[in-house]
Design an enzyme around this catalytic site. Sequence first.
Site, short mmCIF file in Angstrom:
data_model
loop_
_atom_site.label_atom_id
_atom_site.label_comp_id
_atom_site.label_asym_id
_atom_site.label_seq_id
_atom_site.Cartn_x
_atom_site.Cartn_y
_atom_site.Cartn_z
CG LEU A 1 -2.05 -1.17 1.40
CD1 LEU A 1 -2.97 -0.86 2.77
CD2 LEU A 1 -2.92 -0.77 0.37
CG ASP A 2 0.68 4.28 -3.15
OD1 ASP A 2 1.36 3.49 -3.52
OD2 ASP A 2 -0.17 5.12 -3.82
CE1 TYR A 3 5.03 8.35 5.18
CE2 TYR A 3 3.61 9.78 3.83
CZ TYR A 3 4.45 9.62 4.98
OH TYR A 3 4.64 10.58 5.89
CB THR B 1 -2.97 3.91 0.45
OG1 THR B 1 -2.88 4.64 -0.65
CG2 THR B 1 -4.25 3.18 0.50
#
Length: 258
Positions: free
Chosen positions: A53-55, A57
């Site tokens: 998961l993105d930073y 998100t």
Amino acid sequence: MHKSDDYLIVDKDYDLVLNGENWSRSVEKQLRRRFPTLVNPKLTFGFHFPHRLDYSTSGVLCVALNKRAAASAVDAFTRRASRKYYLALVRGHLSRERLAIDAGVGKDGRRDHTHRMCTWDKRHCDRGRTASTKLLVLQRGVYDGYPATKLLVKPITGRRHQIRVHCAEIGHTIVGDYTYSNREDSSSYRMFLHAYRLVVPTDLERIDVRTGDPFDGVRHRDDKWIAVETLNELDESVFDEIDETWTDEIVKKKSNSL
């Protein structure tokens, strides 16, 4: 959220990296403190992360506790047997209730856009790969006095920044997405993208986990999101609808190499 002999499912916080030596806070460091007996000393960062998961998100994250479990989960993601559902709050009001976006995503090759991706119809897009995302409108309302729409999002593929790029491409950037708002959206306390539900059918167990709704308007941290109109309730029926094959309401972008 879920723990077995093979998997640990956690609810990742926003603005948090998965791992990395140069970060004081990370999912890996949190897991080490919470589950010290589960740390694998043979791994640099202690745990297997079969997806990311993105930073910025938040939401459901699958952590594998052994090599076999990691391989099985990776296989499910690679074969697109897994299903991922996100909640997003985007700028503006989508005119259509549902929308499928078919636009490949690649690296933005411009010098001043080193951390960005873009759709593959752009001349500066490098190594674009096919990408598809489905959007279903849950609510329309306002965020901090400006029009906003709450979406259920299902990415069919798993490209880096895919949901963020596709939302920006149709003119509805995610609230708080500083990168894809051309560095203009910096007033909100977070980026409003949340991994709400994850389904992963592995050969060891079937994972199906969901979180609460962090954007429900009741527990909202800054109380700036106000829903005015509800088109779809966040119940079991919305998953059936977004899982259907949509032949209409499709936005397509061709590769710049065609």
